[in-house]
Enzyme design. Structure first.
Site, PDB file in Angstrom:
ATOM      1  N   ILE A 136       0.550   5.266   4.957  1.00  0.00           N
ATOM      2  CA  ILE A 136      -0.641   5.602   5.731  1.00  0.00           C
ATOM      3  C   ILE A 136      -0.298   6.767   6.663  1.00  0.00           C
ATOM      4  O   ILE A 136      -0.731   7.892   6.488  1.00  0.00           O
ATOM      5  CB  ILE A 136      -1.136   4.391   6.555  1.00  0.00           C
ATOM      6  CG1 ILE A 136      -1.381   3.191   5.628  1.00  0.00           C
ATOM      7  CG2 ILE A 136      -2.394   4.743   7.328  1.00  0.00           C
ATOM      8  CD1 ILE A 136      -1.678   1.920   6.364  1.00  0.00           C
ATOM      9  N   THR A 137       0.532   6.489   7.665  1.00  0.00           N
ATOM     10  CA  THR A 137       0.934   7.547   8.587  1.00  0.00           C
ATOM     11  C   THR A 137       2.420   7.869   8.468  1.00  0.00           C
ATOM     12  O   THR A 137       2.908   8.783   9.130  1.00  0.00           O
ATOM     13  CB  THR A 137       0.623   7.129  10.041  1.00  0.00           C
ATOM     14  OG1 THR A 137       1.272   5.871  10.311  1.00  0.00           O
ATOM     15  CG2 THR A 137      -0.861   6.963  10.242  1.00  0.00           C
ATOM     16  N   SER A 138       3.147   7.133   7.632  1.00  0.00           N
ATOM     17  CA  SER A 138       4.589   7.338   7.516  1.00  0.00           C
ATOM     18  C   SER A 138       4.916   8.286   6.355  1.00  0.00           C
ATOM     19  O   SER A 138       4.080   8.526   5.485  1.00  0.00           O
ATOM     20  CB  SER A 138       5.293   5.994   7.290  1.00  0.00           C
ATOM     21  OG  SER A 138       4.983   5.486   6.006  1.00  0.00           O
TER      22      SER A 138
ATOM     23  N   LYS B 147       4.855   2.309  16.747  1.00  0.00           N
ATOM     24  CA  LYS B 147       3.444   1.929  16.903  1.00  0.00           C
ATOM     25  C   LYS B 147       3.266   0.986  18.093  1.00  0.00           C
ATOM     26  O   LYS B 147       2.298   1.087  18.842  1.00  0.00           O
ATOM     27  CB  LYS B 147       2.935   1.254  15.628  1.00  0.00           C
ATOM     28  CG  LYS B 147       2.589   2.212  14.510  1.00  0.00           C
ATOM     29  CD  LYS B 147       1.948   1.477  13.348  1.00  0.00           C
ATOM     30  CE  LYS B 147       1.630   2.432  12.203  1.00  0.00           C
ATOM     31  NZ  LYS B 147       1.026   1.729  11.046  1.00  0.00           N
TER      32      LYS B 147
ATOM     33  N   ASP C 115      -4.665   4.076  14.676  1.00  0.00           N
ATOM     34  CA  ASP C 115      -4.266   2.685  14.537  1.00  0.00           C
ATOM     35  C   ASP C 115      -5.179   1.785  15.353  1.00  0.00           C
ATOM     36  O   ASP C 115      -5.641   2.155  16.433  1.00  0.00           O
ATOM     37  CB  ASP C 115      -2.821   2.481  14.994  1.00  0.00           C
ATOM     38  CG  ASP C 115      -1.820   3.088  14.024  1.00  0.00           C
ATOM     39  OD1 ASP C 115      -2.010   2.896  12.812  1.00  0.00           O
ATOM     40  OD2 ASP C 115      -0.870   3.750  14.473  1.00  0.00           O
TER      41      ASP C 115
ATOM     42  N   SER D 159       0.848  -1.193   0.000  1.00  0.00           N
ATOM     43  CA  SER D 159       0.000   0.000   0.000  1.00  0.00           C
ATOM     44  C   SER D 159       0.879   1.237   0.000  1.00  0.00           C
ATOM     45  O   SER D 159       2.074   1.169   0.262  1.00  0.00           O
ATOM     46  CB  SER D 159      -0.899   0.012   1.234  1.00  0.00           C
ATOM     47  OG  SER D 159      -1.708  -1.129   1.290  1.00  0.00           O
ATOM     48  N   ARG D 160       0.264   2.359  -0.286  1.00  0.00           N
ATOM     49  CA  ARG D 160       0.979   3.624  -0.135  1.00  0.00           C
ATOM     50  C   ARG D 160       1.026   3.981   1.350  1.00  0.00           C
ATOM     51  O   ARG D 160       0.358   3.368   2.176  1.00  0.00           O
ATOM     52  CB  ARG D 160       0.292   4.718  -0.945  1.00  0.00           C
ATOM     53  CG  ARG D 160       0.301   4.411  -2.446  1.00  0.00           C
ATOM     54  CD  ARG D 160      -0.190   5.565  -3.283  1.00  0.00           C
ATOM     55  NE  ARG D 160      -0.218   5.183  -4.688  1.00  0.00           N
ATOM     56  CZ  ARG D 160       0.844   5.217  -5.492  1.00  0.00           C
ATOM     57  NH1 ARG D 160       2.013   5.622  -5.008  1.00  0.00           N
ATOM     58  NH2 ARG D 160       0.755   4.848  -6.747  1.00  0.00           N
TER      59      ARG D 160
END
Length: 504
Positions: free
Chosen positions: A207-209, A298, A266, A204-205
């Site tokens: 998310i939070t990074s 996380k 999350d 995936s692209r």
């Protein structure tokens, strides 16, 4: 004449709403008046062959006539219509499955059948963003039981395509995230594929990074491949590094990730379902999960990591795939670069055995690749690291990586940013603390991952002794405005990198 029988003409007005379908109408439009549409109304837009659900926004200038409806890019791609084509608009029926989400918020558990209905409606676009956010809130933290996680994973797998490689063993890996610069996947795929094992990596692209594997890879090679193209690359090179969204693997998850990214929220159970659903849909049989642990990662502590490990392994076992979960150090960024192009630069430095390559990134990739080589029976237990190191040092991994890039459409060296700014130590001392979340946010402020060259480059690690004026990290930005914005944020958080004073 009924309002829904009165057609409107389509206009593609070129507004990027990311993945949210949005429709634009004049408030004095006859359909708005007769149907009673208002801002944020959910409407069904139908051609003769296709229909979508979109959210209304009103136009108050002359961009549209009152006989036209404008579509955002996301809506246009979904409807697959032609400019000027006539459509009929009506109120969208509310998703009945949302009652299950409200019940979950009230403390009831999801039933497997209700989860399938929720995911089905999400895929059809029946949930506006506020309802998607409600679903994610209902699943946040540790609110999902193991049976609920299993049901959500099954429903996500069934929401899209599923790849069958027709071979007994297909390897994959995933990192749960939270640690900037942890770009091991391109290195691991190159090493494992060079050893003759099959490892199709769909990601995936971010998310939070500040960058995901796909964000980094598309700096160097095309990642939006069709299913047939992916098959050709894997058959030719044993591996690939592509965007899973381009082949509709778990589309429900792609929709949820867009909102989750905005919420910066999350959920342990939703994370497990998201990770494993995509691995199963991609045809993986054996998956290695990396769980970094650290105060600003996380996963904050060993007990939380152990709970996540058990949930991952048990859910995978119930769904017929072998999951191995390992923990790693999440106290600080891994590579030097944080941001797509800067992380690509690190990957290439490791592959090319550059003496200035980030050692921690190379070592972590070798550990993961070594374990996969053992799982794939290419190395005896305990010997995988040594074989992975041999493949890397021989140049075979670099050769395989370049071959994969060429098979995906060609290789390009990472670009560089127009503006850089060095942030230096204010006093002498030892680096005792680095805030991963702050570093990630700082990279976001200069434009990552949307601006591929943006981010920051770390120049210190925990335990390093520094003197006043010594560079700590360098910011990279395309626009001076973004650079200034990041510097303002930096001034408000002076303790993000903590230097314990010493007198040298």
């Amino acid at each position: 004449m009924e309002a829904e029988k009165q057609p409107l003409r389509l206009r593609r007005i070129g507004i990027d709403t990311h993945q949210e379908p949005v429709a634009y109408l004049r408030q004095d439009c006859h359909v708005c008046k007769s149907e009673g549409f208002s801002v944020h109304s959910r409407i069904k837009i139908a051609t003769e062959n296709r229909s979508i659900i979109a959210t209304i926004q009103f136009i108050t200038n002359q961009l549209l006539t009152n006989q036209e409806i404008g579509l955002s890019e996301a809506a246009w791609q979904l409807l697959k219509a032609d400019e000027g084509e006539q459509v009929h608009c009506s109120h969208a029926k509310p998703a009945e499955s949302f009652a299950c989400v409200k019940s979950k918020l009230a403390g009831k558990s999801f039933e497997e059948s209700s989860v399938f209905e929720v995911m089905h409606d999400i895929c059809l676009g029946h949930y506006p963003d506020i309802q998607l956010a409600t679903y994610l809130a209902a699943c946040s933290g540790t609110h999902l039981s193991p049976p609920e996680v299993l049901a959500i994973t099954k429903a996500m797998v069934n929401s899209g395509q599923r790849i069958d490689w027709n071979i007994p063993q297909v390897l994959d890996k995933h990192c749960v995230g939270g640690v900037p610069g942890n770009r091991t996947s391109p290195l691991v795929v190159a090493i494992v594929a060079a050893a003759g094992l099959t490892m199709p990596k769909t990601s995936s692209r971010a998310i939070t990074s500040p960058a995901g594997t796909v964000d980094t890879m598309e700096v160097m090679t095309p990642v939006n491949l069709s299913l047939e193209q992916i098959r050709q690359v894997v058959e030719q090179e044993n591996g690939c590094l592509v965007w899973g969204g381009s082949v509709s693997l778990c589309p429900a998850d792609d929709i949820l990730l867009r909102v989750q990214r905005a919420l910066n929220l999350d959920s342990e159970g939703q994370m497990v379902a998201s990770v494993l659903a995509k691995k199963i849909a991609a045809g993986s049989s054996h998956v290695l999960i990396d769980i970094p642990i650290g105060p600003t990662a996380k996963i904050k502590n060993q007990s939380a990591a152990f709970r996540l490990q058990r949930l991952l392994v048990a859910t995978g076992e119930a769904l017929g795939i072998e999951v191995t979960a390992m923990t790693s150090d999440g106290n600080q960024p891994i590579g030097f670069g944080i941001g797509p192009a800067l992380e690509a630069k690190d990957v290439l430095a490791v592959l090319r055995c550059d003496p200035d390559a980030p050692i921690e990134l190379a070592q972590r990739a070798l550990i993961i690749a070594g374990k996969l080589l053992e799982i794939g029976s290419k190395a005896d237990e305990g010997e995988g690291y040594r074989l992975a190191q041999k493949i890397l040092n021989s140049g075979a991994a670099e050769k395989k990586f370049m071959a994969i890039c060429e098979a995906q459409g060609g290789f390009t060296e990472p670009p560089v940013a127009n503006n850089v700014y060095e942030v230096t130590a204010s006093h002498n001392g030892i680096i005792t603390y680095i805030d991963n979340r702050f570093i990630a946010r700082l990279a976001h402020f200069v434009g990552a991952p949307v601006v591929k060259t943006a981010g920051l480059e770390m120049q210190v690690k925990l335990g390093d002794q520094v003197v006043s004026g010594q560079p700590l990290f360098t910011l990279h930005a395309e626009a001076k405005g973004e650079l200034n914005y990041a510097l303002e944020f930096l001034q408000q958080h002076p303790d993000a990198i903590r230097i314990e004073e010493t007198w040298l």
